[in-house]
Design a protein around this motif. Structure first.
Motif, PDB file in Angstrom:
ATOM      1  N   GLU A  91       0.827  -1.206   0.000  1.00 18.93           N
ATOM      2  CA  GLU A  91       0.000   0.000   0.000  1.00 18.93           C
ATOM      3  C   GLU A  91       0.862   1.256   0.000  1.00 18.93           C
ATOM      4  OE1 GLU A  91      -2.472  -0.494   3.388  1.00 18.93           O
ATOM      5  OE2 GLU A  91      -3.678  -2.114   2.498  1.00 18.93           O
ATOM      6  N   LEU A  92       1.969   1.222   0.709  1.00 20.62           N
ATOM      7  CA  LEU A  92       2.887   2.361   0.730  1.00 20.62           C
ATOM      8  C   LEU A  92       3.432   2.644  -0.674  1.00 20.62           C
ATOM      9  CD1 LEU A  92       4.727   4.454   2.141  1.00 20.62           C
ATOM     10  CD2 LEU A  92       6.325   2.566   2.597  1.00 20.62           C
ATOM     11  N   VAL A  93       3.866   1.609  -1.364  1.00 22.69           N
ATOM     12  CA  VAL A  93       4.375   1.795  -2.720  1.00 22.69           C
ATOM     13  C   VAL A  93       3.273   2.302  -3.638  1.00 22.69           C
ATOM     14  CG1 VAL A  93       5.381   0.637  -4.728  1.00 22.69           C
ATOM     15  CG2 VAL A  93       6.179   0.058  -2.441  1.00 22.69           C
TER      16      VAL A  93
ATOM     17  N   GLY B 297       2.772   4.923  -7.215  1.00 22.92           N
ATOM     18  CA  GLY B 297       1.769   4.558  -8.217  1.00 22.92           C
ATOM     19  C   GLY B 297       1.496   3.067  -8.161  1.00 22.92           C
ATOM     20  N   TRP B 298       0.247   2.698  -8.418  1.00 20.71           N
ATOM     21  CA  TRP B 298      -0.151   1.310  -8.189  1.00 20.71           C
ATOM     22  C   TRP B 298       0.441   0.327  -9.182  1.00 20.71           C
ATOM     23  CZ3 TRP B 298      -1.975  -0.712  -3.923  1.00 20.71           C
ATOM     24  CH2 TRP B 298      -2.505   0.169  -2.971  1.00 20.71           C
ATOM     25  N   THR B 299       0.862   0.776 -10.353  1.00 20.98           N
ATOM     26  CA  THR B 299       1.510  -0.159 -11.275  1.00 20.98           C
ATOM     27  C   THR B 299       2.921  -0.515 -10.809  1.00 20.98           C
ATOM     28  OG1 THR B 299       2.332   1.651 -12.673  1.00 20.98           O
ATOM     29  CG2 THR B 299       0.215   0.657 -13.273  1.00 20.98           C
ATOM     30  N   SER B 300       3.421   0.196  -9.803  1.00 18.89           N
ATOM     31  CA  SER B 300       4.781  -0.041  -9.318  1.00 18.89           C
ATOM     32  C   SER B 300       4.846  -0.963  -8.109  1.00 18.89           C
ATOM     33  CB  SER B 300       5.441   1.298  -8.958  1.00 18.89           C
ATOM     34  OG  SER B 300       5.590   2.114 -10.101  1.00 18.89           O
ATOM     35  N   VAL B 301       3.706  -1.461  -7.626  1.00 18.92           N
ATOM     36  CA  VAL B 301       3.760  -2.305  -6.434  1.00 18.92           C
ATOM     37  C   VAL B 301       4.395  -3.647  -6.777  1.00 18.92           C
ATOM     38  CG1 VAL B 301       1.694  -1.198  -5.514  1.00 18.92           C
ATOM     39  CG2 VAL B 301       1.493  -3.388  -6.710  1.00 18.92           C
TER      40      VAL B 301
ATOM     41  N   THR C 226       2.817 -11.740  -5.094  1.00 16.85           N
ATOM     42  CA  THR C 226       3.105 -12.346  -3.793  1.00 16.85           C
ATOM     43  C   THR C 226       1.872 -12.573  -2.930  1.00 16.85           C
ATOM     44  OG1 THR C 226       3.537 -10.185  -2.778  1.00 16.85           O
ATOM     45  CG2 THR C 226       5.420 -11.370  -3.736  1.00 16.85           C
ATOM     46  N   ARG C 227       0.906 -11.656  -2.975  1.00 13.70           N
ATOM     47  CA  ARG C 227      -0.210 -11.718  -2.040  1.00 13.70           C
ATOM     48  C   ARG C 227      -1.564 -11.729  -2.744  1.00 13.70           C
ATOM     49  NH1 ARG C 227       0.431 -11.005   3.296  1.00 13.70           N
ATOM     50  NH2 ARG C 227       2.575 -10.669   4.043  1.00 13.70           N
ATOM     51  N   GLU C 228      -2.453 -12.556  -2.233  1.00  6.69           N
ATOM     52  CA  GLU C 228      -3.809 -12.598  -2.772  1.00  6.69           C
ATOM     53  C   GLU C 228      -4.488 -11.246  -2.616  1.00  6.69           C
ATOM     54  OE1 GLU C 228      -6.011 -15.766  -1.016  1.00  6.69           O
ATOM     55  OE2 GLU C 228      -4.614 -17.340  -1.682  1.00  6.69           O
ATOM     56  N   SER C 229      -4.198 -10.540  -1.527  1.00 16.93           N
ATOM     57  CA  SER C 229      -4.840  -9.254  -1.271  1.00 16.93           C
ATOM     58  C   SER C 229      -4.475  -8.219  -2.328  1.00 16.93           C
ATOM     59  CB  SER C 229      -4.460  -8.740   0.118  1.00 16.93           C
ATOM     60  OG  SER C 229      -3.050  -8.648   0.265  1.00 16.93           O
ATOM     61  N   THR C 230      -3.286  -8.333  -2.933  1.00 16.53           N
ATOM     62  CA  THR C 230      -2.912  -7.409  -4.001  1.00 16.53           C
ATOM     63  C   THR C 230      -3.884  -7.515  -5.161  1.00 16.53           C
ATOM     64  OG1 THR C 230      -0.580  -7.605  -3.392  1.00 16.53           O
ATOM     65  CG2 THR C 230      -1.060  -6.732  -5.586  1.00 16.53           C
ATOM     66  N   TYR C 231      -4.276  -8.741  -5.491  1.00 21.38           N
ATOM     67  CA  TYR C 231      -5.152  -8.966  -6.650  1.00 21.38           C
ATOM     68  C   TYR C 231      -6.626  -8.801  -6.308  1.00 21.38           C
ATOM     69  CZ  TYR C 231      -0.838 -10.236  -8.768  1.00 21.38           C
ATOM     70  OH  TYR C 231       0.453 -10.165  -9.253  1.00 21.38           O
TER      71      TYR C 231
ATOM     72  N   TYR D  62      -5.269  -1.500  -7.416  1.00 20.80           N
ATOM     73  CA  TYR D  62      -4.232  -2.137  -8.218  1.00 20.80           C
ATOM     74  C   TYR D  62      -4.793  -2.689  -9.524  1.00 20.80           C
ATOM     75  CZ  TYR D  62      -0.573  -5.394  -9.672  1.00 20.80           C
ATOM     76  OH  TYR D  62       0.370  -6.068 -10.392  1.00 20.80           O
ATOM     77  N   THR D  63      -5.879  -3.423  -9.451  1.00 20.85           N
ATOM     78  CA  THR D  63      -6.401  -4.072 -10.662  1.00 20.85           C
ATOM     79  C   THR D  63      -6.903  -3.052 -11.682  1.00 20.85           C
ATOM     80  OG1 THR D  63      -8.559  -4.390  -9.580  1.00 20.85           O
ATOM     81  CG2 THR D  63      -6.970  -6.205  -9.470  1.00 20.85           C
ATOM     82  N   GLU D  64      -7.386  -1.909 -11.213  1.00 18.44           N
ATOM     83  CA  GLU D  64      -7.819  -0.872 -12.150  1.00 18.44           C
ATOM     84  C   GLU D  64      -6.628  -0.188 -12.812  1.00 18.44           C
ATOM     85  OE1 GLU D  64     -10.377   1.829 -10.114  1.00 18.44           O
ATOM     86  OE2 GLU D  64     -11.969   0.329  -9.793  1.00 18.44           O
ATOM     87  N   ALA D  65      -5.542  -0.024 -12.083  1.00 17.76           N
ATOM     88  CA  ALA D  65      -4.355   0.634 -12.634  1.00 17.76           C
ATOM     89  C   ALA D  65      -3.528  -0.312 -13.487  1.00 17.76           C
ATOM     90  CB  ALA D  65      -3.489   1.176 -11.500  1.00 17.76           C
ATOM     91  N   ALA D  66      -3.635  -1.609 -13.217  1.00 21.23           N
ATOM     92  CA  ALA D  66      -2.781  -2.606 -13.868  1.00 21.23           C
ATOM     93  C   ALA D  66      -3.637  -3.584 -14.670  1.00 21.23           C
ATOM     94  CB  ALA D  66      -1.961  -3.345 -12.824  1.00 21.23           C
TER      95      ALA D  66
END
Length: 440
Positions: free
Chosen positions: A331-333, A338-342, A346-351, A356-360
């Motif tokens: 979340e910090l990154v 920017g969310w495309t830079s995370v 690694t984590r289910e919560s990212t997806y 994140y999914t809207e930016a990527a």
């Protein structure tokens, strides 16, 4: 040597991991590779140190081949030079078995180990215990410039083949000044050119070893795959392809100098960032190409943070690696970079994160590639090893590097493909005999 910091610390950064208890200030040395995600991690040093005022970070950032050599030497000798090492899915189980890594069986309750993707977590475990935490994970895929494909009237296949790729590369090569039809890894190293080459051999129906551990490096499948690779890069690749690894090709593609590139899914975020990439608005992606079989056509890898058993700063090192691989760090990154830079994969919560999914737009595609890669069934014919783009035995680091050098020599024309593979076969047979895998 301490490096300059450039980024401001956000409000979120100040709130992260404020539970660290007071102790005398400890400096930990972090060894990492010079990939984009790690450069971002280094730039957020101030965020970590403000949240953990009792710990300071000292960075050693090196090119991949050099980093591996330095870390392997240090950990094998118990040198204790590093408190945190950036290693991968290959090293973790081997080093853990030898007692070189600290088991991570004391993770904080709020770390949420169950949120880690299962295939990534399993690859970093030994005896069902994590021995490294995933910083980012990746498979491989094909990137291409949609503007060039549209101008040439080329329609990308749902599952491209290598024969199609060669045809497209021929059509597009030189259609713009300085444009290569395709960019691929050529820099020798078991984790550089051989990461890609192994997947190419897999999909051509080859394997490193038969079920009795006999090398098959001069088999018909290997010869066909390597001859295709050499011809493709010599005909349609960029100048000096034998010197290009992941970072060099990333720079070439992001500048618009490659029509196609097959490499790590982790590059997607940077390529979609308009501030970093000249092709962000014309970036397409597709599965890694296939030849005779889809098995092993795309790899599975995780760059992870581990604590060597020789570190004298175990507690502080654990504070850092849990911070850098946490959901809060992602979340910090996202908020600062920017969310495309995370860090991906690694984590289910990212997806599950809509930001994140809207930016990527590549997020679900990358997740599926990671989940589909099977290191226990990576070749058309059965094999005795675990790994897609590597062989999970201690000897592979030297074997893969030596084979990578012979293939680079074929790419530069210093030897023929047949001569290179015959040489690689003999050298690998000697290594496997000395190690006791096969009889002399």
């Amino acid at each position: 040597m301490r490096l300059a910091r450039h980024l401001p610390v956000s409000t979120l950064a100040a709130a992260i991991a404020m539970s660290g208890h007071a102790q005398a200030q400890t400096e930990i040395t972090v060894a990492t590779v010079n990939n984009n995600d790690m450069v971002i991690m280094q730039s957020l040093t101030d965020a970590f140190e403000e949240a953990h005022p009792d710990i300071t970070l000292d960075w050693v950032v090196l090119e991949e081949n050099v980093l591996r050599q330095r870390m392997t030497t240090d950990i094998a000798t118990g040198g204790g030079q590093f408190d945190v090492m950036t290693i991968g899915t290959y090293e973790v189980p081997i080093w853990a078995e030898r007692g070189w890594l600290s088991p991570l069986d004391n993770l904080p309750d709020d770390y949420n180990e169950d949120d880690l993707l299962a295939s990534v977590r399993d690859g970093l475990s030994y005896d069902d215990t994590l021995h490294a935490l995933p910083f980012y994970a990746e498979s491989s895929m094909m990137y291409y410039r949609t503007d060039l494909f549209e101008e040439a009237g080329i329609e990308m296949s749902e599952q491209p083949t290598w024969e199609e790729v060669r045809e497209w590369a021929g059509e597009l090569h030189g259609s713009e000044e300085g444009l290569a039809g395709i960019c691929l890894r050529g820099k020798p190293g078991w984790g550089e050119n051989m990461a890609f080459v192994s997947t190419l051999v897999n999909t051509y129906g080859g394997r490193w070893f038969d079920e009795e551990w006999n090398p098959e490096l001069n088999s018909e499948a290997w010869v066909n795959a390597i001859q295709f690779y050499v011809d493709l890069l010599n005909d349609y690749g960029p100048p000096g392809a034998s010197s290009n690894g992941f970072n060099e090709n990333l720079a070439l593609f992001s500048r618009g100098n490659c029509a196609m590139w097959v490499d790590a899914t982790s590059a997607a975020g940077k390529l979609y960032d308009g501030n970093e990439s000249a092709v962000a608005d014309s970036l397409g992606f597709a599965p890694a190409p296939v030849a005779e079989t889809p098995k092993g056509s795309h790899w599975l890898w995780s760059w992870a943070l581990a604590i060597p058993a020789s570190s004298e700063n175990q507690e502080a090192a654990l504070e850092f690696i849990t911070w850098a691989t946490s959901q809060e760090y992602i979340e910090l990154v996202g908020e600062t970079q920017g969310w495309t830079s995370v860090p991906p994969g690694t984590r289910e919560s990212t997806y599950a994160n809509e930001q994140y999914t809207e930016a990527a737009p590549f997020a679900d595609f990358v997740l599926k590639a990671i989940q589909d890669a099977d290191p226990t069934d990576s070749t058309l014919e059965p094999n005795p090893y675990v790994g897609v783009q590597f062989v999970g035995i201690p000897e592979f680091q030297s074997i893969g590097t030596q084979v990578g050098q012979t293939i680079a020599a074929a790419l530069t024309g210093d030897t023929t493909v047949e001569q290179a593979l015959d040489s690689a076969q003999r050298a690998t047979e000697r290594t496997m005999q000395r190690a006791g895998y096969i009889e002399r």
